[in-house]
Design an enzyme around this catalytic site. Structure first.
Site, PDB file in Angstrom:
ATOM      1  CB  VAL A   5      -0.964   0.005   1.212  1.00  0.00           C
ATOM      2  CG1 VAL A   5      -0.214   0.015   2.535  1.00  0.00           C
ATOM      3  CG2 VAL A   5      -1.945   1.172   1.133  1.00  0.00           C
ATOM      4  CG  PHE A   6       2.042   5.223  -2.598  1.00  0.00           C
ATOM      5  CD1 PHE A   6       3.424   5.262  -2.511  1.00  0.00           C
ATOM      6  CD2 PHE A   6       1.373   6.397  -2.908  1.00  0.00           C
ATOM      7  CE1 PHE A   6       4.131   6.445  -2.730  1.00  0.00           C
ATOM      8  CE2 PHE A   6       2.056   7.578  -3.130  1.00  0.00           C
ATOM      9  CZ  PHE A   6       3.442   7.610  -3.037  1.00  0.00           C
ATOM     10  N   GLY A   7       1.483   5.168   0.803  1.00  0.00           N
ATOM     11  CA  GLY A   7       1.035   6.262   1.650  1.00  0.00           C
ATOM     12  C   GLY A   7       1.617   7.579   1.192  1.00  0.00           C
ATOM     13  CE1 TYR A   8      -2.963  11.154  -0.882  1.00  0.00           C
ATOM     14  CE2 TYR A   8      -2.765   8.813  -1.371  1.00  0.00           C
ATOM     15  CZ  TYR A   8      -3.550   9.945  -1.199  1.00  0.00           C
ATOM     16  OH  TYR A   8      -4.920   9.858  -1.333  1.00  0.00           O
ATOM     17  N   GLY A   9       0.017  10.683   2.641  1.00  0.00           N
ATOM     18  CA  GLY A   9      -0.416  11.647   3.642  1.00  0.00           C
ATOM     19  C   GLY A   9       0.104  11.215   4.997  1.00  0.00           C
ATOM     20  CB  SER A  10      -1.537  10.761   8.270  1.00  0.00           C
ATOM     21  OG  SER A  10      -2.569   9.865   7.895  1.00  0.00           O
ATOM     22  CD  GLU A  87      -6.164   6.463   4.841  1.00  0.00           C
ATOM     23  OE1 GLU A  87      -6.055   7.327   3.971  1.00  0.00           O
ATOM     24  OE2 GLU A  87      -5.709   6.611   5.994  1.00  0.00           O
TER      25      GLU A  87
END
Length: 223
Positions: A5-10, A87
């Site tokens: 999984v790609f995280g770009y915020g918290s 999310e």
């Protein structure tokens, strides 16, 4: 079995679930924007926070962190259920290619899950859309919810991008504008600010040049 999984915020600084590997890298044709409402974590229905989502733009890239979860169906299911609860404002799980800095043309991973949102104010009740910088800054400076205030989310993202070596001018500019709002606001002290005040914008020169042609997909091996 394994999923990424790609995280770009918290998720960049606070994944909150058990994972087996973390890789810093980027995805293509997406840009990070503060166009999504949060009404249950760092905002309320009356005063929603602004948090990150992704906007599809050809040629853009978005840096962040990819997390690997492996170890059997139960572990994977537990992680995904946690992510879906957290999310909940995002109405899509999109599969993307993930790239590392040392090879910006060949995907390091394929089929990476990323949470995205429909950019439509009619069909997506959480979508706020873009706004002028000063308006977004005032909203972020004043919104808060059960998990904390909106400005800390932004400041922590700013620091997280610095920590992974890929600061983003848009995030820095918005954070600096929020600092200005806080400094002139009544009853808000400078001690409440997170991080250094008025950080300089960083050049994007270190971002690898991307080619428009698409290479055949690479299959990510279980790690």
């Amino acid at each position: 079995m394994v999923f990424w999984v790609f995280g770009y915020g918290s998720l960049v600084w606070n994944p909150g679930f058990e994972y087996d590997e973390k890789i810093i890298g980027f995805i293509k044709d997406y840009r990070r924007v503060f166009d999504l409402a949060c009404i249950d974590h760092r905002g309320t229905p009356e005063n929603p926070a602004r948090t990150c989502t992704l906007k599809q733009i050809e040629g853009a890239i978005c840096w962040g962190a990819a997390y690997c979860v492996q170890g059997g169906p139960e572990k994977e299911r537990s992680a995904m259920e946690y992510l879906e609860r957290r999310e909940c404002e995002y109405d899509h799980k999109t599969l993307v290619d993930f790239y590392k800095e040392e090879d910006p043309l060949q995907p390091a991973l394929t089929g990476v899950v990323v949470f995205t949102s429909t950019p439509d104010v009619v069909s997506n009740k959480y979508y706020l859309g873009p706004a002028p910088l000063k308006d977004m800054a005032r909203q972020i400076a004043t919104a808060s919810g059960p998990c904390g205030n909106n400005r800390d989310y932004l400041f922590k993202l700013e620091k997280a991008m610095f920590d992974i070596g890929h600061e983003e001018d848009m995030v820095i500019e918005l954070a600096n504008e929020v600092r200005k709002v806080l400094e002139v606001g009544k009853g808000i002290s400078k001690e409440e600010l997170v991080g250094s005040p008025l950080i300089k914008l960083k050049s994007q020169g270190h971002i690898p040049a991307l080619q428009p042609s698409r290479l055949p997909e690479a299959v990510a091996a279980d790690s």
